[in-house]
Design a protein around this motif. Structure first.
Motif, PDB file in Angstrom:
ATOM      1  N   GLN A 268       0.833  -1.199   0.000  1.00 24.84           N
ATOM      2  CA  GLN A 268       0.000   0.000   0.000  1.00 24.84           C
ATOM      3  C   GLN A 268       0.871   1.253   0.000  1.00 24.84           C
ATOM      4  O   GLN A 268       2.048   1.214   0.349  1.00 24.84           O
ATOM      5  CB  GLN A 268      -0.921  -0.012   1.222  1.00 24.84           C
ATOM      6  N   ILE A 269       0.291   2.370  -0.397  1.00 23.48           N
ATOM      7  CA  ILE A 269       1.017   3.635  -0.499  1.00 23.48           C
ATOM      8  C   ILE A 269       0.479   4.589   0.552  1.00 23.48           C
ATOM      9  O   ILE A 269      -0.745   4.772   0.674  1.00 23.48           O
ATOM     10  CB  ILE A 269       0.861   4.245  -1.901  1.00 23.48           C
ATOM     11  N   LEU A 270       1.373   5.196   1.308  1.00 26.29           N
ATOM     12  CA  LEU A 270       0.991   6.171   2.332  1.00 26.29           C
ATOM     13  C   LEU A 270       1.345   7.569   1.829  1.00 26.29           C
ATOM     14  O   LEU A 270       2.496   7.827   1.462  1.00 26.29           O
ATOM     15  CB  LEU A 270       1.700   5.875   3.649  1.00 26.29           C
ATOM     16  N   ILE A 271       0.360   8.457   1.812  1.00 32.57           N
ATOM     17  CA  ILE A 271       0.550   9.802   1.284  1.00 32.57           C
ATOM     18  C   ILE A 271       0.008  10.824   2.284  1.00 32.57           C
ATOM     19  O   ILE A 271      -1.065  10.628   2.860  1.00 32.57           O
ATOM     20  CB  ILE A 271      -0.161   9.971  -0.076  1.00 32.57           C
ATOM     21  N   PHE A 272       0.764  11.891   2.484  1.00 28.80           N
ATOM     22  CA  PHE A 272       0.269  13.051   3.221  1.00 28.80           C
ATOM     23  C   PHE A 272      -0.281  14.039   2.196  1.00 28.80           C
ATOM     24  O   PHE A 272       0.474  14.817   1.602  1.00 28.80           O
ATOM     25  CB  PHE A 272       1.392  13.702   4.043  1.00 28.80           C
ATOM     26  N   PRO A 273      -1.591  14.031   1.944  1.00 31.49           N
ATOM     27  CA  PRO A 273      -2.136  14.801   0.813  1.00 31.49           C
ATOM     28  C   PRO A 273      -2.023  16.308   0.962  1.00 31.49           C
ATOM     29  O   PRO A 273      -2.173  17.029  -0.025  1.00 31.49           O
ATOM     30  CB  PRO A 273      -3.606  14.358   0.760  1.00 31.49           C
ATOM     31  N   GLU A 274      -1.778  16.818   2.173  1.00 30.96           N
ATOM     32  CA  GLU A 274      -1.611  18.260   2.322  1.00 30.96           C
ATOM     33  C   GLU A 274      -0.317  18.754   1.676  1.00 30.96           C
ATOM     34  O   GLU A 274      -0.210  19.929   1.316  1.00 30.96           O
ATOM     35  CB  GLU A 274      -1.633  18.652   3.799  1.00 30.96           C
ATOM     36  N   GLY A 275       0.672  17.869   1.560  1.00 30.37           N
ATOM     37  CA  GLY A 275       1.892  18.224   0.859  1.00 30.37           C
ATOM     38  C   GLY A 275       2.875  19.047   1.658  1.00 30.37           C
ATOM     39  O   GLY A 275       3.970  19.333   1.174  1.00 30.37           O
ATOM     40  N   THR A 276       2.549  19.429   2.868  1.00 29.95           N
ATOM     41  CA  THR A 276       3.447  20.199   3.726  1.00 29.95           C
ATOM     42  C   THR A 276       2.957  20.097   5.157  1.00 29.95           C
ATOM     43  O   THR A 276       1.853  19.594   5.412  1.00 29.95           O
ATOM     44  CB  THR A 276       3.508  21.681   3.280  1.00 29.95           C
ATOM     45  N   CYS A 277       3.747  20.593   6.092  1.00 27.90           N
ATOM     46  CA  CYS A 277       3.366  20.538   7.507  1.00 27.90           C
ATOM     47  C   CYS A 277       2.530  21.761   7.879  1.00 27.90           C
ATOM     48  O   CYS A 277       2.760  22.863   7.379  1.00 27.90           O
ATOM     49  CB  CYS A 277       4.608  20.481   8.393  1.00 27.90           C
ATOM     50  N   THR A 278       1.571  21.568   8.778  1.00 33.26           N
ATOM     51  CA  THR A 278       0.743  22.655   9.288  1.00 33.26           C
ATOM     52  C   THR A 278       0.761  22.614  10.815  1.00 33.26           C
ATOM     53  O   THR A 278       1.406  21.752  11.423  1.00 33.26           O
ATOM     54  CB  THR A 278      -0.706  22.536   8.790  1.00 33.26           C
ATOM     55  N   ASN A 279       0.006  23.551  11.431  1.00 33.47           N
ATOM     56  CA  ASN A 279      -0.063  23.587  12.896  1.00 33.47           C
ATOM     57  C   ASN A 279      -1.268  22.804  13.437  1.00 33.47           C
ATOM     58  O   ASN A 279      -1.636  22.972  14.588  1.00 33.47           O
ATOM     59  CB  ASN A 279      -0.110  25.033  13.391  1.00 33.47           C
ATOM     60  N   ARG A 280      -1.909  22.011  12.587  1.00 30.56           N
ATOM     61  CA  ARG A 280      -3.026  21.130  12.967  1.00 30.56           C
ATOM     62  C   ARG A 280      -4.296  21.887  13.336  1.00 30.56           C
ATOM     63  O   ARG A 280      -5.224  21.300  13.882  1.00 30.56           O
ATOM     64  CB  ARG A 280      -2.639  20.197  14.125  1.00 30.56           C
ATOM     65  N   SER A 281      -4.365  23.175  13.032  1.00 32.42           N
ATOM     66  CA  SER A 281      -5.568  23.950  13.357  1.00 32.42           C
ATOM     67  C   SER A 281      -6.657  23.791  12.310  1.00 32.42           C
ATOM     68  O   SER A 281      -7.801  24.173  12.536  1.00 32.42           O
ATOM     69  CB  SER A 281      -5.211  25.439  13.491  1.00 32.42           C
ATOM     70  N   CYS A 282      -6.321  23.239  11.155  1.00 31.71           N
ATOM     71  CA  CYS A 282      -7.290  23.053  10.073  1.00 31.71           C
ATOM     72  C   CYS A 282      -6.704  22.062   9.076  1.00 31.71           C
ATOM     73  O   CYS A 282      -5.557  21.610   9.237  1.00 31.71           O
ATOM     74  CB  CYS A 282      -7.586  24.389   9.372  1.00 31.71           C
ATOM     75  N   LEU A 283      -7.476  21.715   8.073  1.00 34.56           N
ATOM     76  CA  LEU A 283      -6.984  20.904   6.966  1.00 34.56           C
ATOM     77  C   LEU A 283      -6.898  21.799   5.735  1.00 34.56           C
ATOM     78  O   LEU A 283      -7.902  22.364   5.309  1.00 34.56           O
ATOM     79  CB  LEU A 283      -7.908  19.713   6.691  1.00 34.56           C
ATOM     80  N   ILE A 284      -5.700  21.922   5.176  1.00 36.06           N
ATOM     81  CA  ILE A 284      -5.535  22.755   3.990  1.00 36.06           C
ATOM     82  C   ILE A 284      -5.862  21.930   2.752  1.00 36.06           C
ATOM     83  O   ILE A 284      -6.246  20.758   2.850  1.00 36.06           O
ATOM     84  CB  ILE A 284      -4.115  23.346   3.922  1.00 36.06           C
TER      85      ILE A 284
END
Length: 591
Positions: A268-284
């Motif tokens: 299986q493939i694991l992907i972080f679809p946001e593409g960058t790190c955030t502060n977890r306050s929302c989903l970009i």
């Protein structure tokens, strides 16, 4: 730190997409394209009759114009033209999802220093031992494998990697201080070939890879050359992305699609679809890479801590054809479960934020919600980046990196006037008295660029060309600006020199047009002035009509008939005594 693997399938409901209205456009007739250059009289006549094809003044606008003097005396800025604000372009609920502001107490700092001195060396030693134990198994598994991971691991090699590396990986994260709780069942490769993990906030989010059974991840080819770690990474069969390859994005999507549709032959493939790190306050904004194959995706919610989970998302036929819709629905489901908002920020906002810092602006100034702005206003990243340079030149001297009315006037090389205030208010979408970069980008695209048409430029040139000789002298340029802005001693030499590209002290139409196309603010300033003039003219005509009604109230009979003369509509932008010979009486009646 809980990690959640939803399992049950779900078909999400339909979503409603907001549409972009033609903000800043007139509600009147359609704009006509000029077939040729307009004569001076025709241009001025058209200005009087139609205001250059702009929206007509409403009764509310005329009333606001009549009360402008009282508002100015009270020190208040009053908007004459009401510009509908599109809800789809409102600021996001989370202004900056890329910065985590954390204040540590004195106790926290002391604890970090004390534990760092004692635990950090021990943890580094333990992690190094685990990596050394892992390397032989990774080397055996990848021995005689084709370079670049062109073929999947099979048989005992694959089972050995999954058992040994998974156990050692759990031990390593335990020694690092992570106690992980997994809720939900991890889907098999046939049930969900792709894991979509969010929110992505740190390097330690890689623990999901261990808990999910060592799926493949996206990595750079350079990482495979790292000592020890490179061999371990190679055993996980990553999807390689080369930044030097111009076809990297297409090749990566093809590789993900090939593996996701291999019926379980590949991990299986694991992907972080946001593409960058955030502060977890929302989903970009989610990137489309995980959703283009159109296969079931298992959302993985990663939070510190969290107690919720989601099911596997099986795409509908509509979602298989539209990866953007697929990505948005998965993101909305995850955000609803996490009870966090969604925004249209993306990695390009991060790049703009870094660029803003390099331009000595506050880093927050570069955030525009790139996904929304680029889609609705049809703007590319390079164009927005160029606009950031212009914005920095205007706002660099101001406090807080925002444009005030004074900086706005200095940039246009014009004094603060009613016309300039009106244009400033059109840019200032939230009415706080300043213009941020997001408002600046929207203002140029929605307000200024639509007004900067060939017809408007032609009419403006003819208006300045008072003697109809095809050129504009500095005296003509100054005369019109001084009259229109009501500043008799206005110095326009700097602005004139900036337009005069060939330094002949005369402006040709091409010079005038080139400058106007590069500075659309002036076109909107010009059309805004005409609208103000029209509003004031209509208000004065209404006052004259009411006064005439009072004067002609029958008090006594008169044998001499009273003749009513229509008020003469003068073009107030021209100096007194200068009138167009072609402006006929019928034109004035039409106005």
């Amino acid at each position: 730190m809980p990690v959640f693997f939803p399992f049950q399938s779900v078909v999400p409901g339909k979503t409603v997409r907001p549409s972009l209205a033609a903000g800043g456009q007139g509600q009147g007739g359609q704009r006509r394209r000029p077939e040729g250059r307009l004569s001076a009289g025709a241009a001025r006549g058209r200005l009087m009759r139609t205001g250059g094809g702009m929206t007509l003044c409403t009764e509310a606008a005329a009333a606001a114009a009549a009360g402008k003097e009282a508002a100015a005396g009270a020190g208040m800025a009053q908007r004459v033209f009401i510009l509908p604000r599109q809800q789809s372009l409102y600021p996001p609920s989370v202004l900056n999802p890329f910065v985590h502001r954390q204040r540590l107490s004195a106790g926290d700092k002391a604890r970090m220093i004390f534990l760092g001195i004692i635990l950090l060396p021990l943890r580094i030693i333990c992690i190094a031992i685990i990596l050394l134990l892992t390397w032989p198994f990774a080397a055996i598994a990848t021995y005689s494998q084709p370079p670049g991971g062109s073929a999947p691991l099979k048989g005992w090699k694959r089972r050995m990697i999954q058992i040994v590396l998974k156990g050692l990986g759990r031990s390593m994260f335990f020694l690092m201080g992570f106690q992980v709780t997994v809720k939900g069942k991890v889907a098999s490769p046939l049930e969900a070939p792709i894991f979509a993990v969010a929110p992505h906030s740190s390097f330690f989010d890689g623990i999901v890879c261990v808990l999910a059974g060592l799926p493949s991840m996206v990595s750079r080819p350079e990482n495979l050359a790292a000592p020890i770690f490179g061999r371990i990474l190679s055993s996980l069969q990553p999807v390689l992305v080369s930044r030097q390859d111009p076809d990297s994005r297409r090749n990566t999507i093809n590789e993900i699609t090939k593996r996701a549709t291999s019926a379980g032959q590949w991990p299986q493939i694991l992907i972080f679809p946001e593409g960058t790190c955030t502060n977890r306050s929302c989903l970009i904004t989610f990137k489309q890479g995980a959703f283009i194959p159109g296969v079931p995706v298992q959302p993985v919610l990663l939070r510190y801590p969290n107690r919720m989970f989601l099911p596997v998302h099986v795409p509908t036929e509509e979602e298989k054809k539209d990866p953007v819709l697929f990505a948005n629905r998965v993101r909305n489901n995850m955000a609803t479960t996490l009870n966090v908002p969604t925004t249209d920020h993306t990695f390009e906002d991060c790049r703009l934020m870094i660029s803003a810092g390099q331009l000595t602006l506050p880093m927050d100034a570069g955030l525009v919600e790139f996904t929304k702005i680029s889609k609705k206003l049809n703007l590319k990243w390079d164009h927005i980046r160029d606009q950031l340079d212009t914005y920095a030149a205007i706002a660099g001297a101001s406090k807080g990196g925002r444009i005030g009315i004074e900086e706005f006037a200095d940039y246009l090389k014009l004094p603060v006037s009613d016309v300039l205030r009106e244009l400033f208010l059109l840019f200032d979408r939230n009415g706080d008295g300043t213009i941020d970069f997001r408002e600046y980008v929207i203002g140029l695209s929605v307000i200024c660029n639509p007004a900067n048409t060939e017809e408007t430029i032609q009419m403006a040139f003819k208006l300045f060309d008072m003697d109809d000789d095809g050129i504009i002298t500095e005296d003509e340029f100054a005369c019109i600006l001084q009259s229109s802005l009501g500043v008799p001693d206005l110095d326009v030499s700097k602005l004139f020199k900036e337009i005069d590209a060939d330094e002949t002290r005369k402006l040709s139409y091409n010079e005038f047009k080139d400058f106007a196309l590069k500075h659309p603010e002036y076109a909107k300033l010009f059309t805004t002035y005409l609208e103000l003039q029209r509003c004031q003219l209509e208000a004065s005509e209404e006052d004259s009509y009411q006064s005439s009604e009072v004067k002609h109230t029958p008090v006594a009979k008169s044998k001499t008939p009273v003749s009513e003369t229509a008020p003469v509509a003068r073009n107030q932008i021209c100096p007194e005594g200068y009138e167009s010979d072609n402006l006929s009486t019928s034109d004035k009646k039409d106005d």
